[in-house]
Design a protein around this motif. Structure first.
Motif, short mmCIF file in Angstrom:
data_model
loop_
_atom_site.label_atom_id
_atom_site.label_comp_id
_atom_site.label_asym_id
_atom_site.label_seq_id
_atom_site.Cartn_x
_atom_site.Cartn_y
_atom_site.Cartn_z
N PHE A 189 -75.01 54.04 34.36
CA PHE A 189 -74.51 54.73 33.17
C PHE A 189 -74.64 56.24 33.34
N SER A 190 -75.83 56.71 33.79
CA SER A 190 -75.97 58.17 33.92
C SER A 190 -75.09 58.72 35.04
N GLN A 191 -74.91 57.94 36.09
CA GLN A 191 -73.99 58.34 37.16
C GLN A 191 -72.56 58.52 36.61
N THR A 192 -72.16 57.59 35.74
CA THR A 192 -70.81 57.65 35.15
C THR A 192 -70.68 58.87 34.25
N ILE A 193 -71.74 59.16 33.48
CA ILE A 193 -71.71 60.33 32.60
C ILE A 193 -71.56 61.60 33.45
N SER A 225 -68.25 52.25 27.28
CA SER A 225 -68.53 51.23 26.25
C SER A 225 -68.97 49.92 26.89
N SER A 226 -68.50 49.63 28.12
CA SER A 226 -68.87 48.35 28.72
C SER A 226 -70.35 48.29 29.12
N PHE A 227 -70.96 49.44 29.44
CA PHE A 227 -72.41 49.44 29.71
C PHE A 227 -73.16 49.05 28.43
N LEU A 228 -72.77 49.72 27.34
CA LEU A 228 -73.51 49.53 26.09
C LEU A 228 -73.35 48.10 25.58
N PHE A 229 -72.12 47.59 25.68
CA PHE A 229 -71.89 46.24 25.19
C PHE A 229 -72.68 45.20 26.00
N THR A 230 -72.78 45.42 27.30
CA THR A 230 -73.54 44.48 28.14
C THR A 230 -74.99 44.41 27.65
N GLN A 231 -75.54 45.58 27.32
CA GLN A 231 -76.93 45.59 26.87
C GLN A 231 -77.08 44.90 25.51
N VAL A 232 -76.12 45.12 24.61
CA VAL A 232 -76.19 44.48 23.29
C VAL A 232 -76.19 42.96 23.47
N LEU A 233 -75.37 42.47 24.39
CA LEU A 233 -75.33 41.02 24.66
C LEU A 233 -76.66 40.54 25.23
N ARG A 234 -77.19 41.29 26.19
CA ARG A 234 -78.48 40.89 26.79
C ARG A 234 -79.56 40.82 25.72
N ASN A 235 -79.54 41.79 24.78
CA ASN A 235 -80.57 41.79 23.73
C ASN A 235 -80.49 40.56 22.84
N LEU A 236 -79.32 39.93 22.81
CA LEU A 236 -79.19 38.68 22.03
C LEU A 236 -79.54 37.46 22.87
N GLY A 237 -79.97 37.69 24.10
CA GLY A 237 -80.38 36.59 24.96
C GLY A 237 -79.25 36.00 25.79
N VAL A 266 -68.97 41.47 31.37
CA VAL A 266 -68.37 42.44 30.44
C VAL A 266 -67.58 43.44 31.26
N THR A 267 -66.30 43.54 30.96
CA THR A 267 -65.48 44.42 31.77
C THR A 267 -64.58 45.32 30.90
N GLN A 268 -63.81 46.17 31.55
CA GLN A 268 -63.05 47.19 30.83
C GLN A 268 -61.59 46.79 30.64
N GLY A 269 -61.07 47.05 29.45
CA GLY A 269 -59.64 46.92 29.23
C GLY A 269 -58.96 48.19 29.70
N PHE A 270 -57.63 48.20 29.70
CA PHE A 270 -56.83 49.42 29.84
C PHE A 270 -56.76 50.01 31.23
N ILE A 271 -57.77 49.78 32.08
CA ILE A 271 -57.79 50.45 33.38
C ILE A 271 -57.62 49.45 34.53
N GLY A 272 -57.18 49.97 35.66
CA GLY A 272 -57.03 49.16 36.85
C GLY A 272 -57.12 50.08 38.06
N SER A 273 -56.68 49.58 39.22
CA SER A 273 -56.66 50.47 40.37
C SER A 273 -55.49 50.12 41.28
N ASP A 274 -55.00 51.14 41.99
CA ASP A 274 -53.87 50.92 42.89
C ASP A 274 -54.38 50.44 44.25
N THR A 275 -53.47 50.32 45.22
CA THR A 275 -53.89 49.74 46.50
C THR A 275 -54.90 50.61 47.24
#
Ligand code: ASP
Ligand code: MG
Length: 448
Positions: free
Chosen positions: A90-94, A122-134, A180-189
């Protein structure tokens, strides 16, 4: 390749803050079939990122936009502590985000890189919220599998490459955890980041569902399904329990804002059921979009799309002449202009084009108009709205009296019906279109 799994996508308002994320995580916790979660950027973030990519933003403005994006993440992090594995990335991404935001002018490729940070964060944060729910959850970088061409800003997915990559990188991980993954983005060849166009996360979810052969895809948003018309406009608008792929595709194309229009493509191609519901009220049900619906024939919804252009092309030569239409359409296609409605008379053709600001289509080009003017008289009218009645086996006969009753009060510029049994479209003046929709809804949808 088929699996019994489900893909769930949460839109920007569903992951806007900690409380919203928590409600979504509860949905995943309660549904053991969901193995891939696709998240949007938290509400507002992509708009800030878009402004950051615009040349006119000066240093001070860019700094305040970066702060606005980080404030949204920080507000969530106040209620959450990231596990070490997530915290490092997360901090690397920031830092990558802050570095890129320092550049005053970005290339098209860098713009997509910039736009990708919303979903990546948002995908980092959501992953943690899920983990906190077990829930056993990991974050997955979708750019490993969602392969596209390199049309930055509106990339086209490569379905085969995506399926192959998903089989290799995604499928082996799905048995015992949620990714948990990201919508909207992808990558080319070359691995460069691309985006699918605004609102593209729904499309991502359907593409990933197709790639893993999922049974269904859930689109969680802030409304309890797709309505018979915009509920903000008509109080009596009601949610539609079931829609066919054809009906849903027409609705999304003709202005219903709930789903990105491309979402239906992979779903109908691969027979994946799509559910649309509200993450605030998951118990309230929603709309199921499937191949076959048992519902009766008739009109199910009315939508509108503003900012339409009407081009009328008149040529005395059309009288008994052939090739006039071919000539027009060749020129329009040369300028990459996509036509929505067409009507013809003996000596003229009227066509509508979408000019909505959100549209990815190019605005009507002056050079195109000049080329058309070489062999016909061209009139351009703007400030028009396309109103569409959507349903199945629409037969005017059943609705004739009510329909004519509505139309007589307004100035109708053009009507199209017949090419598809799923729609009946017409153009009205923009200033009157809300009233037209309300009146159609009252007379044709509330009455039956
Ligand atoms: N975050 C992107 C947007 O706002 C994609 C999405 O939310 O679907 O357009
Ligand atoms: Mg959306």
């Amino acid at each position: 390749m088929t699996s019994q799994f489900t893909v769930a996508k949460f839109g920007g308002t569903s992951v806007a803050n900690f409380e919203a994320m928590h409600r979504c995580a509860q949905i995943i916790h309660d549904d053991n079939q969901v193995r891939i979660v696709v998240v949007s950027a938290s509400a507002g973030v992509t708009n800030h990122l878009v402004t950051l990519t615009q040349q006119k933003a000066d240093l001070a403005e860019r700094k305040s936009l970066v702060k606005a994006v980080l404030d949204i993440q920080d507000a969530i992090l106040e209620k959450l502590t990231l596990d070490a594995d997530l915290a490092t990335d997360f901090s690397q991404t920031i830092s990558e985000f802050e570095q890129l935001a320092e550049l005053p002018a970005l290339s098209a490729q860098q713009c997509d890189e910039m736009l990708s940070f919303g979903e990546r964060l948002s995908s980092f944060l959501f992953t943690q919220v899920l983990r906190n729910l077990g829930v056993a959850a990991d974050r997955f970088d979708v750019r490993q599998v969602l392969k596209t061409d390199n049309q930055f800003g509106k990339a086209t997915p490569d379905v085969n490459a995506t399926a192959n990559a998903a089989e290799q990188h995604l499928m082996p991980q799905l048995a015992d955890k949620v990714l948990v993954t990201q919508g909207f983005i992808g990558s080319d060849t070359y691995g460069q980041t691309t985006t699918l166009g605004r609102g593209g996360s729904d499309y991502s979810a359907a593409l990933l569902a197709e790639a893993i052969g999922a049974q269904s895809v859930q689109i969680w948003t802030d409304v309890v399904g797709i309505f018979s018309t915009d509920p903000r406009l008509c109080k009596k608008a009601s949610p539609i329990a079931r829609l066919s792929f054809d009906e849903a595709a027409e609705m999304a194309t003709f202005g219903a804002k709930v789903l990105h229009p491309a979402t239906i493509l992979p779903a109908s191609r691969s027979g994946i059921a799509v559910f649309v519901g509200s993450s605030r009220e998951p118990q309230a049900g929603g709309t199921w979009i499937e191949k076959e619906t048992e519902s009766k024939a008739g009109i199910r919804a009315v939508t509108q799309r503003k900012n339409q252009i009407l081009l009328t092309l008149k040529s005395p030569e059309m009288l008994l002449a052939s090739g006039f239409l071919a000539r027009i359409f060749t020129i329009l296609s040369k300028y990459n202009i996509s036509v929505d409605l067409v009507t013809t008379s003996e000596i003229s053709v009227a066509i509508t084009l979408d000019n909505a600001l959100s549209s990815s289509r190019p605005e009507l080009d002056q050079a195109c108009l000049e080329e058309l003017s070489e062999f016909c008289h061209v009139t351009v009218e703007t400030n028009l709205t396309l109103v569409a009645l959507i349903g199945s086996e629409i037969q005017l006969r059943q609705h004739e009296v009510n329909f004519m009753n509505v139309l007589k009060d307004f100035n109708i510029r053009l009507i199209c019906h017949g090419a598809s049994k799923h729609n009946l479209c017409f153009l009205v003046e923009q200033g009157e279109s809300d009233e037209v929709v309300q009146s159609i809804h009252a007379q044709l949808l509330e009455a039956c």
